[in-house]
Design a protein around this motif. Structure first.
Motif, PDB file in Angstrom:
ATOM      1  N   SER A 305       0.850  -1.190   0.000  1.00  0.00           N
ATOM      2  CA  SER A 305       0.000   0.000   0.000  1.00  0.00           C
ATOM      3  C   SER A 305       0.883   1.237   0.000  1.00  0.00           C
ATOM      4  CB  SER A 305      -0.882  -0.026   1.254  1.00  0.00           C
ATOM      5  OG  SER A 305      -0.979   1.272   1.821  1.00  0.00           O
ATOM      6  N   ASN A 306       0.584   2.176  -0.892  1.00  0.00           N
ATOM      7  CA  ASN A 306       1.423   3.384  -0.960  1.00  0.00           C
ATOM      8  C   ASN A 306       1.363   4.227   0.307  1.00  0.00           C
ATOM      9  OD1 ASN A 306       2.612   2.892  -3.395  1.00  0.00           O
ATOM     10  ND2 ASN A 306       1.016   3.932  -4.591  1.00  0.00           N
ATOM     11  N   GLU A 307       0.179   4.223   0.961  1.00  0.00           N
ATOM     12  CA  GLU A 307       0.106   4.998   2.223  1.00  0.00           C
ATOM     13  C   GLU A 307       1.024   4.370   3.276  1.00  0.00           C
ATOM     14  OE1 GLU A 307      -3.427   3.705   1.691  1.00  0.00           O
ATOM     15  OE2 GLU A 307      -3.944   5.292   0.285  1.00  0.00           O
ATOM     16  N   ILE A 308       0.999   3.045   3.359  1.00  0.00           N
ATOM     17  CA  ILE A 308       1.852   2.375   4.363  1.00  0.00           C
ATOM     18  C   ILE A 308       3.326   2.550   3.990  1.00  0.00           C
ATOM     19  CG2 ILE A 308       2.509   0.109   5.322  1.00  0.00           C
ATOM     20  CD1 ILE A 308      -0.067   0.974   6.543  1.00  0.00           C
ATOM     21  N   GLY A 315      10.609   5.325   0.607  1.00  0.00           N
ATOM     22  CA  GLY A 315      11.178   6.079  -0.518  1.00  0.00           C
ATOM     23  C   GLY A 315      10.800   5.552  -1.890  1.00  0.00           C
ATOM     24  N   TYR A 316       9.762   4.704  -1.990  1.00  0.00           N
ATOM     25  CA  TYR A 316       9.256   4.280  -3.308  1.00  0.00           C
ATOM     26  C   TYR A 316       7.767   3.978  -3.183  1.00  0.00           C
ATOM     27  CZ  TYR A 316       9.906  -0.279  -1.079  1.00  0.00           C
ATOM     28  OH  TYR A 316       9.867  -1.312  -0.194  1.00  0.00           O
ATOM     29  N   CYS A 346       1.667   0.114  11.855  1.00  0.00           N
ATOM     30  CA  CYS A 346       0.797   1.084  12.511  1.00  0.00           C
ATOM     31  C   CYS A 346      -0.355   1.568  11.608  1.00  0.00           C
ATOM     32  CB  CYS A 346       1.611   2.303  12.926  1.00  0.00           C
ATOM     33  SG  CYS A 346       3.097   1.833  13.801  1.00  0.00           S
ATOM     34  N   GLY A 347      -1.568   1.374  12.060  1.00  0.00           N
ATOM     35  CA  GLY A 347      -2.737   1.868  11.338  1.00  0.00           C
ATOM     36  C   GLY A 347      -3.111   1.055  10.107  1.00  0.00           C
ATOM     37  N   GLU A 348      -2.494  -0.101   9.862  1.00  0.00           N
ATOM     38  CA  GLU A 348      -2.786  -0.866   8.641  1.00  0.00           C
ATOM     39  C   GLU A 348      -4.250  -1.315   8.635  1.00  0.00           C
ATOM     40  OE1 GLU A 348      -0.283  -4.356   6.575  1.00  0.00           O
ATOM     41  OE2 GLU A 348      -1.645  -5.117   8.106  1.00  0.00           O
ATOM     42  N   THR A 349      -4.996  -0.857   7.623  1.00  0.00           N
ATOM     43  CA  THR A 349      -6.414  -1.233   7.511  1.00  0.00           C
ATOM     44  C   THR A 349      -6.527  -2.540   6.736  1.00  0.00           C
ATOM     45  OG1 THR A 349      -6.642  -0.106   5.400  1.00  0.00           O
ATOM     46  CG2 THR A 349      -7.085   1.205   7.386  1.00  0.00           C
ATOM     47  N   ASP A 350      -7.757  -3.104   6.739  1.00  0.00           N
ATOM     48  CA  ASP A 350      -8.009  -4.307   5.938  1.00  0.00           C
ATOM     49  C   ASP A 350      -7.666  -4.070   4.475  1.00  0.00           C
ATOM     50  OD1 ASP A 350      -8.772  -6.223   7.694  1.00  0.00           O
ATOM     51  OD2 ASP A 350     -10.918  -5.703   7.633  1.00  0.00           O
ATOM     52  N   GLU A 351      -8.053  -2.877   3.987  1.00  0.00           N
ATOM     53  CA  GLU A 351      -7.809  -2.567   2.566  1.00  0.00           C
ATOM     54  C   GLU A 351      -6.305  -2.496   2.288  1.00  0.00           C
ATOM     55  OE1 GLU A 351      -9.989  -0.708   4.473  1.00  0.00           O
ATOM     56  OE2 GLU A 351     -11.689  -1.836   3.642  1.00  0.00           O
ATOM     57  N   GLN A 352      -5.603  -1.853   3.193  1.00  0.00           N
ATOM     58  CA  GLN A 352      -4.143  -1.717   2.972  1.00  0.00           C
ATOM     59  C   GLN A 352      -3.464  -3.078   3.035  1.00  0.00           C
ATOM     60  OE1 GLN A 352      -3.606   1.190   6.034  1.00  0.00           O
ATOM     61  NE2 GLN A 352      -3.600   2.903   4.609  1.00  0.00           N
ATOM     62  N   TYR A 353      -3.917  -3.922   3.947  1.00  0.00           N
ATOM     63  CA  TYR A 353      -3.380  -5.283   4.018  1.00  0.00           C
ATOM     64  C   TYR A 353      -3.687  -6.029   2.712  1.00  0.00           C
ATOM     65  CZ  TYR A 353      -3.620 -10.271   4.951  1.00  0.00           C
ATOM     66  OH  TYR A 353      -3.496 -11.624   4.843  1.00  0.00           O
ATOM     67  N   THR A 354      -4.923  -5.863   2.206  1.00  0.00           N
ATOM     68  CA  THR A 354      -5.305  -6.542   0.963  1.00  0.00           C
ATOM     69  C   THR A 354      -4.429  -6.081  -0.206  1.00  0.00           C
ATOM     70  OG1 THR A 354      -7.533  -6.628   1.815  1.00  0.00           O
ATOM     71  CG2 THR A 354      -7.298  -7.091  -0.508  1.00  0.00           C
TER      72      THR A 354
END
Ligand code: 5AD
Ligand code: SF4
Length: 482
Positions: A305-308, A315-316, A346-354
């Protein structure tokens, strides 16, 4: 679950003793027991430490109960690595009650992190030496023998063991490791390495090439160049790009790889670890040019996930990462790729994990090392974010990606069925005396009949069976030495 590979933390090797059958003399009367945790760099450092202390009159022993000096080379990367060492220290303390002259010391990353706590507050250690103080060990040990505690964990700005030739008698006598740089300037927000290993410093290329020459002369056939971020290896040029000595060539990682590859066509080269933001095409070009540079890259992605990734300060973006994967395949179509993944940051959502799951499905890594996020003191993440993904969710996310990766690894091995690969023989298989094992260029373990073959030889193997972790096959050709 244990994942194979020659990088990072090999579960089966944790706590292994470093034993060196070096030519000790009658003067080598003091007994040293040294055990290591963590990454290959620590295991390689333990050999260097053994080499320094053998020159100072020590001999290595396999049983800590026999030792006069016990050294533990430690790792701080995740909390469970530290807990394991702290438990081990309790055993050593027990022995100290019976043997008051016993010296117990700590090396490596925990030494840097916990020096005050363990020496001054808890008084469980006699000696602490950080990763840059190994050359000082004979002196530090003398200080302890004179009745004082000894601490040296200053992180130096320069390489401190450049001209110490490590005693390279790894268990198999075929593959060895050379540290080419130390430290890391990246500051990934989850990582403790910049605090325990200090700023990045590269070693003189000439001394690296000389070590590789020494290794091949001593029968070794494979060398792994180690660094926290090998792609930013540089010699004779500053981080800002200023050339230091205009009369000498600048050496970056691609040139270093080439120099080591040219030592001998019979010496295989591997390296670890690459950083996706720094992996350049000229490194890929060099890999493609030399048959003896293995078709294997360890390229930690950490998250999909780009946010994570941004919170991790990597840096990428995932788009950049996927472009680097395409570049690898363009230059080296047969290249195996492994990765590191952290879930539950920290803060990893279901979507970010997916998104991480989707990236892993998309790339289909040949292997992966997968970790639950473990908060480390002083890091940017500890200071700025909360470690708020519940343990049960971390555990179930981790299990799910481990199960998926197992299938991907199996798939990658199945692609080898019916193909022939060149294998360097490393030794006798753990399961059967009648079988040998080695690795192909892609770093997969291959098992085959022993016959009259020996470790250190190159052979071709036709692969006829596999599991997710291992390839099996028949030997079709034996190479003669060049
Ligand atoms: N928590 C979990 N995994 C971590 N790693 C590094 N720091 C942490 C941490 N705090 C993992 C990364 C790295 C590998 C060596 O260990 O994936 O690439
Ligand atoms: Fe840690 Fe990042 Fe440096 Fe690797 S690149 S050692 S993860 S800070």
């Amino acid at each position: 679950m244990r994942y194979k590979g020659n990088k990072v933390i090999e579960e089966g090797k944790q706590g292994e003793a470093t034993l060196v059958n070096a030519t000790t003399t009658l003067e080598n009367t003091k007994k040293l027991y040294i055990e290591s945790y963590g990454c290959q760099m620590n295991f390689s450092d333990s050999e260097i430490v053994a080499s320094i202390l053998i020159n100072d009159g020590y001999a290595t022993v396999a049983d800590y109960k026999e030792a006069d000096v016990i050294l533990v080379n430690t790792c701080s990367i995740r909390d469970n690595a530290e807990q394991r060492v702290l438990n081990r220290l309790r055993n050593f303390q027990g022995l100290k009650k019976k043997k008051p002259d016993l010296i117990v010391g700590m090396l490596g990353c925990m030494a840097e992190r916990l020096k005050h706590e363990l020496v001054e507050k808890k008084k469980v250690l006699d000696l602490v030496a950080g990763p840059d103080a190994y050359r000082d060990l004979p002196k530090l040990l003398q200080t302890v023998e004179s009745g004082q505690k000894a601490v040296n964990v200053l992180l130096s700005r320069e390489e401190t063991y450049a001209d110490i030739s490590p005693v390279r008698l790894d268990a198999n006598g075929v593959s060895a490791f050379i540290s080419i740089m130390r430290g890391c300037d990246n500051m990934c927000s989850f990582c403790v390495v910049p605090f325990t290993r200090g700023r990045e410093r590269s070693r003189d290329p000439e001394s690296i090439v000389n070590e590789a020459k020494d290794l091949i002369e001593n029968g070794y056939r494979e060398v792994t160049l180690l660094g926290q971020n090998v792609d930013s290896y540089k010699w004779n040029i500053t981080a800002k790009g200023e050339i230091i000595n205009a009369e000498e060539p600048v050496v970056k990682f691609a040139e270093l790889l080439e120099k080591v590859a040219m030592v001998s066509p019979d010496l295989r080269i591997r390296y670890s670890t690459s950083h996706p933001k720094d992996l350049t095409n000229d490194v890929l070009e060099t890999m493609a040019k030399y048959e003896n540079i293995c078709d294997y890259i360890h390229l930690p992605v950490q998250a999909g996930s780009n946010e994570i990734l941004q919170k991790m300060n990597r840096g990428y973006t995932t788009e950049w990462y996927l472009e680097r994967i395409s570049a690898i395949k363009r230059y080296i179509p047969e290249c195996a790729i492994s990765t590191d993944v952290i879930i539950g940051f920290c803060g990893e959502t279901d979507e970010q994990y997916t998104e991480t799951v989707d990236l892993m499905k998309n790339v289909k890594f040949d292997f992966a090392y997968m970790f639950k996020y473990s908060e480390r003191p002083k890091t940017l993440a500890e200071r700025n974010y909360s470690d708020d993904v519940p343990e049960e969710i971390k555990a179930s996310r981790l299990q799910a990606i481990i199960d998926m990766q197992l299938e991907h690894s199996h798939l990658s091995n199945k692609k080898m069925l019916g193909k022939t690969c060149k294998v360097l023989i490393e030794g006798i298989s753990k399961r059967s005396e009648e079988k040998l094992f080695g690795r192909n260029s892609q770093n997969s373990v291959v098992i085959f009949d022993r016959d009259d073959l020996k470790k250190g030889e190159y052979i071709d193997v036709l692969i006829d069976d596999c599991t997710s972790a291992t390839l099996f096959g028949k030997v079709t050709h034996k190479y003669t030495k060049r």
